[in-house]
Design an enzyme around this catalytic site. Sequence first.
Site, PDB file in Angstrom:
ATOM      1  N   ARG A  18      -2.428   5.617  -0.621  1.00 47.33           N
ATOM      2  CA  ARG A  18      -1.279   4.742  -0.844  1.00 47.33           C
ATOM      3  C   ARG A  18      -1.101   3.949  -2.128  1.00 47.33           C
ATOM      4  O   ARG A  18      -0.586   2.888  -2.195  1.00 47.33           O
ATOM      5  CB  ARG A  18      -1.451   3.559   0.349  1.00 47.33           C
ATOM      6  CG  ARG A  18      -1.323   4.294   1.718  1.00 47.33           C
ATOM      7  CD  ARG A  18       0.161   4.927   2.055  1.00 47.33           C
ATOM      8  NE  ARG A  18       0.120   5.708   3.470  1.00 47.33           N
ATOM      9  CZ  ARG A  18      -0.345   6.808   3.489  1.00 47.33           C
ATOM     10  NH1 ARG A  18      -1.074   7.645   2.388  1.00 47.33           N
ATOM     11  NH2 ARG A  18      -0.549   7.326   4.745  1.00 47.33           N
ATOM     12  N   SER A  23       4.566   2.164   9.064  1.00 51.80           N
ATOM     13  CA  SER A  23       3.255   1.389   9.359  1.00 51.80           C
ATOM     14  C   SER A  23       3.314   0.211   8.324  1.00 51.80           C
ATOM     15  O   SER A  23       3.671   0.202   7.199  1.00 51.80           O
ATOM     16  CB  SER A  23       2.023   2.344   8.753  1.00 51.80           C
ATOM     17  OG  SER A  23       1.945   3.335   9.646  1.00 51.80           O
ATOM     18  N   GLU A  59       1.808  -2.806   3.813  1.00 56.12           N
ATOM     19  CA  GLU A  59       2.089  -1.428   2.911  1.00 56.12           C
ATOM     20  C   GLU A  59       3.585  -1.539   2.317  1.00 56.12           C
ATOM     21  O   GLU A  59       3.789  -1.202   1.145  1.00 56.12           O
ATOM     22  CB  GLU A  59       2.178  -0.423   3.968  1.00 56.12           C
ATOM     23  CG  GLU A  59       2.055   1.095   3.286  1.00 56.12           C
ATOM     24  CD  GLU A  59       1.869   2.321   4.135  1.00 56.12           C
ATOM     25  OE1 GLU A  59       0.905   2.363   4.808  1.00 56.12           O
ATOM     26  OE2 GLU A  59       3.037   2.909   4.488  1.00 56.12           O
TER      27      GLU A  59
END
Length: 348
Positions: free
Chosen positions: A164, A241, A342
């Site tokens: 990520r 998410s 995130e």
Amino acid sequence: MLLQENVPLAPLTTMQVGGPARYFVEAHTHIEVSEAVGLARSRNLPLFVLGGGSNLVISDAGWPGLVLKIAVPGIEVRSEEGKSLFEVGAGETWDKFVARALARNCAGIECLSGIPGSVGGTPVQNVGAYGQEVAETIASVLAFDLRDGQVRELCSEACGFSYRTSIFNSSHRGRYIILRATYALIPDGQPHIQYADLKKYFAGWNGTPTLAETRDAVRKIRASKGMLISPGDDDCRSAGSFFKNPVLSPEQYQELTARAVVRNVQVPSYPALDALKKVSAAWLVEHSGFSKGFGDGPVGISSKHALAIVNRGEATAADIVAFKDLIRQRVEDIWGIRLEPEPVFVGF
Ligand SMILES: Cc1cc2nc3c(=O)[nH]c(=O)nc-3n(C[C@H](O)[C@H](O)[C@H](O)COP(=O)(O)OP(=O)(O)OC[C@H]3O[C@@H](n4cnc5c(N)ncnc54)[C@H](O)[C@@H]3O)c2cc1C
């Protein structure tokens, strides 16, 4: 290029919260991107680059400067050294490109079917799902460098991809505007079916699934988790998410398992996470009292996935942030782990 004023940003995001952009332009060409940057500079306006708005929480005050929506189109294909190279404009919808590549029977991104957002957004957080991430197929990224106004081609290594993460959301955050990404895909390649959910879906399947069948499976699994933008599904009014899976040191992992023993639960083990020394953020959230469907106010947890914070329709950005803080604090109190969000927070 049309310069608009006071443009509501909430409808341009999947979370659907937040105030307006003071100024807003949509750039369809590299030249328009450069002109928009010049405009922001000449008026001393802070610049925010918007893709598909699927990984954002926009503040209730909105953005005080210029929002530059990247709408650069185009999908071109060529063959090189046995690979099919797809040069894709940053403004293309990611899933449209995935569908196009799979229709040509090219493998490498089939597990990333159904992820919302733009092509330009995918290198930023090295988008990943179901055992694939774009770092595996991105050959290069063409980007406008805000430092000197030059357009540069960055090879995959220069993008600094990890879980990520890329240079675009870490060491060089705010420096580049992505104009195009080139993906090297495998013509007539096999689908990547390694992730537990996919293996389960295809258990008992007759023969190897095709790439198209794999895409279909991924989209169905995503829909069952509220992770596919589907009209009428209130659970997808989210940013996907909300927390990254934490990567733990051996000491932290030991501490976590010790706390689990006290609570008479077992920390689950997933091969995909174990390999990277990650633990499931969804498990931590769920085992801190935030089960699926939690919350009866304007913000809650998705009824299908513990990791998605959902705007139930009337939420403000402040509501989302307060709810996020509540979860983070409770997880830290119980498990000693601080979750990292995130999505990108804009205008806070
Ligand atoms: C239902 C749902 C499911 C999701 N599932 C997944 C998943 O499985 N895996 C996953 O990794 N993510 C997932 N996401 C998160 C999100 O879809 C991805 O991160 C997506 O790639 C974001 O792209 P975007 O175009 O929407 O970017 P935006 O949300 O518009 O922007 C995100 C960040 O990228 C920057 N950015 C966007 N475009 C550019 C550009 N051209 N140049 C420079 N910077 C840019 C923005 O400035 C911002 O900092 C999901 C989100 C939702 C809502």
